[in-house]
Design an enzyme around this catalytic site. Structure first.
Site, PDB file in Angstrom:
ATOM      1  N   ALA A   1      26.325  27.589  -7.324  1.00  0.00           N
ATOM      2  CA  ALA A   1      25.567  26.523  -6.406  1.00  0.00           C
ATOM      3  C   ALA A   1      25.085  26.523  -5.168  1.00  0.00           C
ATOM      4  O   ALA A   1      25.901  27.182  -4.135  1.00  0.00           O
ATOM      5  CB  ALA A   1      26.476  25.595  -7.261  1.00  0.00           C
ATOM      6  N   ASN A   2      24.796  25.731  -4.516  1.00  0.00           N
ATOM      7  CA  ASN A   2      24.047  24.919  -3.501  1.00  0.00           C
ATOM      8  C   ASN A   2      25.621  24.643  -3.492  1.00  0.00           C
ATOM      9  O   ASN A   2      25.922  23.262  -4.619  1.00  0.00           O
ATOM     10  CB  ASN A   2      23.680  24.356  -3.278  1.00  0.00           C
ATOM     11  CG  ASN A   2      21.733  25.764  -3.585  1.00  0.00           C
ATOM     12  OD1 ASN A   2      21.166  25.993  -4.137  1.00  0.00           O
ATOM     13  ND2 ASN A   2      21.547  26.602  -2.729  1.00  0.00           N
TER      14      ASN A   2
ATOM     15  N   TYR B   1      24.818  16.366  -4.067  1.00  0.00           N
ATOM     16  CA  TYR B   1      25.673  17.535  -4.301  1.00  0.00           C
ATOM     17  C   TYR B   1      26.657  17.121  -6.103  1.00  0.00           C
ATOM     18  O   TYR B   1      26.671  17.839  -6.389  1.00  0.00           O
ATOM     19  CB  TYR B   1      26.432  17.672  -3.185  1.00  0.00           C
ATOM     20  CG  TYR B   1      27.310  18.560  -3.487  1.00  0.00           C
ATOM     21  CD1 TYR B   1      27.420  20.133  -4.343  1.00  0.00           C
ATOM     22  CD2 TYR B   1      28.565  18.413  -3.235  1.00  0.00           C
ATOM     23  CE1 TYR B   1      28.253  21.464  -5.009  1.00  0.00           C
ATOM     24  CE2 TYR B   1      29.732  19.609  -3.492  1.00  0.00           C
ATOM     25  CZ  TYR B   1      29.773  20.341  -4.629  1.00  0.00           C
ATOM     26  OH  TYR B   1      30.634  20.892  -4.389  1.00  0.00           O
TER      27      TYR B   1
ATOM     28  N   LYS C   1      26.472  17.724  -9.508  1.00  0.00           N
ATOM     29  CA  LYS C   1      28.134  18.794 -10.045  1.00  0.00           C
ATOM     30  C   LYS C   1      28.596  17.792 -11.126  1.00  0.00           C
ATOM     31  O   LYS C   1      28.981  18.563 -12.139  1.00  0.00           O
ATOM     32  CB  LYS C   1      29.019  18.898  -9.204  1.00  0.00           C
ATOM     33  CG  LYS C   1      29.042  19.801  -8.107  1.00  0.00           C
ATOM     34  CD  LYS C   1      29.185  20.946  -8.601  1.00  0.00           C
ATOM     35  CE  LYS C   1      29.248  22.532  -7.959  1.00  0.00           C
ATOM     36  NZ  LYS C   1      29.823  23.858  -8.093  1.00  0.00           N
TER      37      LYS C   1
ATOM     38  N   ARG D   1      29.788  10.641   9.922  1.00  0.00           N
ATOM     39  CA  ARG D   1      28.622  11.227   8.937  1.00  0.00           C
ATOM     40  C   ARG D   1      28.352  10.965   7.996  1.00  0.00           C
ATOM     41  O   ARG D   1      29.542  10.224   7.691  1.00  0.00           O
ATOM     42  CB  ARG D   1      28.923  13.165   9.381  1.00  0.00           C
ATOM     43  CG  ARG D   1      28.536  13.744   8.153  1.00  0.00           C
ATOM     44  CD  ARG D   1      28.803  15.336   8.273  1.00  0.00           C
ATOM     45  NE  ARG D   1      30.014  15.677   7.660  1.00  0.00           N
ATOM     46  CZ  ARG D   1      30.424  16.635   6.991  1.00  0.00           C
ATOM     47  NH1 ARG D   1      30.227  17.368   7.583  1.00  0.00           N
ATOM     48  NH2 ARG D   1      31.423  16.357   6.078  1.00  0.00           N
TER      49      ARG D   1
ATOM     50  N   PHE E   1      33.356  13.549  13.830  1.00  0.00           N
ATOM     51  CA  PHE E   1      32.435  12.681  12.869  1.00  0.00           C
ATOM     52  C   PHE E   1      33.701  11.046  12.840  1.00  0.00           C
ATOM     53  O   PHE E   1      33.741  11.041  11.310  1.00  0.00           O
ATOM     54  CB  PHE E   1      32.364  13.146  11.947  1.00  0.00           C
ATOM     55  CG  PHE E   1      30.751  14.345  12.406  1.00  0.00           C
ATOM     56  CD1 PHE E   1      30.194  14.589  13.690  1.00  0.00           C
ATOM     57  CD2 PHE E   1      31.119  15.174  11.516  1.00  0.00           C
ATOM     58  CE1 PHE E   1      29.780  15.460  13.277  1.00  0.00           C
ATOM     59  CE2 PHE E   1      30.704  16.447  11.783  1.00  0.00           C
ATOM     60  CZ  PHE E   1      29.254  16.871  12.731  1.00  0.00           C
TER      61      PHE E   1
HETATM   62  N1  UFG Z   1      33.833  16.752  10.389  1.00  0.00           N
HETATM   63  C1  UFG Z   1      33.871  16.674  11.112  1.00  0.00           C
HETATM   64  N2  UFG Z   1      33.289  17.853  12.509  1.00  0.00           N
HETATM   65  C2  UFG Z   1      32.939  18.689  12.241  1.00  0.00           C
HETATM   66  C3  UFG Z   1      32.841  18.827  10.537  1.00  0.00           C
HETATM   67  C4  UFG Z   1      33.835  18.104   9.780  1.00  0.00           C
HETATM   68  O1  UFG Z   1      34.795  16.119  12.278  1.00  0.00           O
HETATM   69  O2  UFG Z   1      31.764  19.471  12.766  1.00  0.00           O
HETATM   70  C5  UFG Z   1      34.639  16.010   9.339  1.00  0.00           C
HETATM   71  C6  UFG Z   1      34.246  14.882   7.738  1.00  0.00           C
HETATM   72  O3  UFG Z   1      33.424  14.208   8.729  1.00  0.00           O
HETATM   73  C7  UFG Z   1      34.833  15.383   7.065  1.00  0.00           C
HETATM   74  C8  UFG Z   1      35.819  16.017   7.282  1.00  0.00           C
HETATM   75  O4  UFG Z   1      36.032  16.748   8.494  1.00  0.00           O
HETATM   76  O5  UFG Z   1      35.842  13.847   7.199  1.00  0.00           O
HETATM   77  C9  UFG Z   1      35.917  17.259   6.544  1.00  0.00           C
HETATM   78  O6  UFG Z   1      34.656  18.184   6.755  1.00  0.00           O
HETATM   79  P1  UFG Z   1      34.167  19.521   5.506  1.00  0.00           P
HETATM   80  O7  UFG Z   1      32.207  19.408   5.654  1.00  0.00           O
HETATM   81  O8  UFG Z   1      34.855  19.929   5.885  1.00  0.00           O
HETATM   82  O9  UFG Z   1      34.038  18.670   4.332  1.00  0.00           O
HETATM   83  P2  UFG Z   1      33.539  17.897   3.280  1.00  0.00           P
HETATM   84  O10 UFG Z   1      35.049  16.544   2.933  1.00  0.00           O
HETATM   85  O11 UFG Z   1      32.794  17.015   3.453  1.00  0.00           O
HETATM   86  O12 UFG Z   1      33.661  18.088   2.431  1.00  0.00           O
HETATM   87  C10 UFG Z   1      33.837  19.252   1.342  1.00  0.00           C
HETATM   88  C11 UFG Z   1      33.118  20.387   0.469  1.00  0.00           C
HETATM   89  C12 UFG Z   1      32.774  20.346  -0.599  1.00  0.00           C
HETATM   90  C13 UFG Z   1      32.958  19.009  -1.307  1.00  0.00           C
HETATM   91  C14 UFG Z   1      33.597  17.519  -0.598  1.00  0.00           C
HETATM   92  C15 UFG Z   1      34.433  17.010  -1.755  1.00  0.00           C
HETATM   93  O13 UFG Z   1      32.984  21.458   1.689  1.00  0.00           O
HETATM   94  O14 UFG Z   1      32.012  21.187  -0.988  1.00  0.00           O
HETATM   95  O15 UFG Z   1      34.786  18.218  -0.380  1.00  0.00           O
HETATM   96  O16 UFG Z   1      34.501  15.947  -0.925  1.00  0.00           O
HETATM   97  F1  UFG Z   1      32.183  18.505  -2.291  1.00  0.00           F
END
Ligand code: UFG
Length: 328
Positions: free
Chosen positions: A74-75, A140, A144, A281, A207
């Site tokens: 999946a993407n 996304y 799912k 973000r 973020f």
């Molecule tokens: N974050 C930062 N700086 C960055 C990248 C991320 O502060 O450069 C923060 C984000 O805002 C978030 C946390 O770090 O609060 C975690 O971010 P990730 O992108 O690592 O993970 P996510 O929680 O956004 O996403 C993950 C999976 C997704 C899934 C999601 C479910 O990657 O596929 O959890 O909540 F959908």
């Protein structure tokens, strides 16, 4: 009998393939290698191709004795899904439909599905339980959830049995050091922090620091990718025992803020990690923490590598050994 792993060359898929091979299972992988890496496969038979290619899927089922499917392909980038929802519906939802139809034609009816905490959206309570409201806040997560629901209707009509595993934040690398996280572009916190520690990025952006959390940054539940892989094996075993369909959260039950993750990474790596504060973000819930009680009691799942220092330590080893990732 073999297990078919779709998306087996991807980050979580490749760790599941490694765990299956360690168990002595026969593994067949279908992966279009758009995000996956050939080098991430530690064994098994690879069919390079797309789930939307019906002839390919029929051939895979014809040429192998498959009894169960683990479906990762999946993407999975939240941000991209908001800009290109059509891509997500086509690859994720239509791709899953093609897979289910091919399984039905081949009379293979057990499926372990790679789902996500993003199916919940903004949580109604923390820790999140499987019975909580599912209202995704991004395309996304919506795809799912649609895939989960589609599988349920195949259960009703065609006697499929499924286990949906809703992961929280996967991180870390295999203890052998041979496989780890390598996305392009990278958007996930732990690898980005470690790339900053390596000096490959000038800094890590945080973020948002105005969330209603202790230090103002977002809180997430980090789970070691090999602990996730173990849960897939347990799920296949559950289906083989003939037990009913189920949905499980997979997390460690503890939340860490973005700033805490960076502090632990500083400790583990002994490196400077410059930080730049940025705006929130879009689409990020403040706190996502799982209750995984159900997986522990019903599946017998016991995540044993998910202490955050250990997760980051294993990822650091991977980054030090392979600063350019798989380089393929
Ligand atoms: N974050 C930062 N700086 C960055 C990248 C991320 O502060 O450069 C923060 C984000 O805002 C978030 C946390 O770090 O609060 C975690 O971010 P990730 O992108 O690592 O993970 P996510 O929680 O956004 O996403 C993950 C999976 C997704 C899934 C999601 C479910 O990657 O596929 O959890 O909540 F959908």
């Amino acid at each position: 009998m073999a297990v078919l792993v779709t998306g087996g060359a991807g980050y979580i898929g490749s760790h599941a393939v490694a765990a299956l091979l360690e168990k002595g299972e026969e593994v067949v992988v279908v992966d279009n290698l758009q995000q996956g890496h050939r080098a991430a496969l530690l064994g098994g038979v690879l069919y390079e191709g797309d789930l939307r290619d019906e002839e390919l899927l029929d051939r895979v089922f014809r040429e192998n004795k498959i009894d169960s499917v683990i479906h990762f392909a999946a993407n999975s980038l939240v941000g991209e899904s908001m800009k290109l929802p059509g891509k997500y519906y086509h690859n994720n939802v239509y791709g899953t439909l093609c897979l289910l139809e091919a399984m039905n034609r081949a009379d293979v009816k057990r499926i372990v599905f790679s789902s996500t905490a993003a199916t919940y959206g903004e949580p109604e309570q923390v820790p999140i339980r499987e019975t909580d409201r599912t209202e995704p806040t991004n395309a996304y997560g919506e795809t799912k959830l649609a895939m989960e629901k589609m599988i349920r209707w195949f259960e009703v009509a065609h006697e499929f049995r499924f286990v949906s595993l809703r992961y929280f934040n996967a991180a870390g690398a295999h203890e052998s050091g041979r496989i780890g996280e390598d996305h392009s572009p990278e958007t996930h916190l732990v690898p980005l922090v470690l790339q900053a520690a390596l000096g490959k990025r000038p800094h890590i952006s945080v973020f948002g620091e105005d969330y209603p959390t202790e230090d103002g940054s977002c809180v997430r539940d980090y789970i070691h990718v090999s602990d996730l892989a173990d849960a897939h094996i347990l799920a296949v075993e559950r289906l083989r025992r003939g037990e009913g369909s189920a949905v499980y959260n997979l997390g460690n039950g503890f939340g860490f803020s973005v700033k805490q993750v960076i502090d632990i990474a500083r400790r583990v790596t002994g490196r400077e990690i410059p930080v730049v504060m940025e705006d929130r973000r879009a689409g990020d819930p403040a706190v996502l923490v799982a209750s995984s009680e159900k997986a522990r009691t019903e599946l017998g799942w016991n995540p044993r590598r998910s202490d955050l220092e250990n997760i980051i330590g294993s990822a650091w080893k991977w980054h030090l050994d392979r600063p350019e990732g798989y380089n393929d």
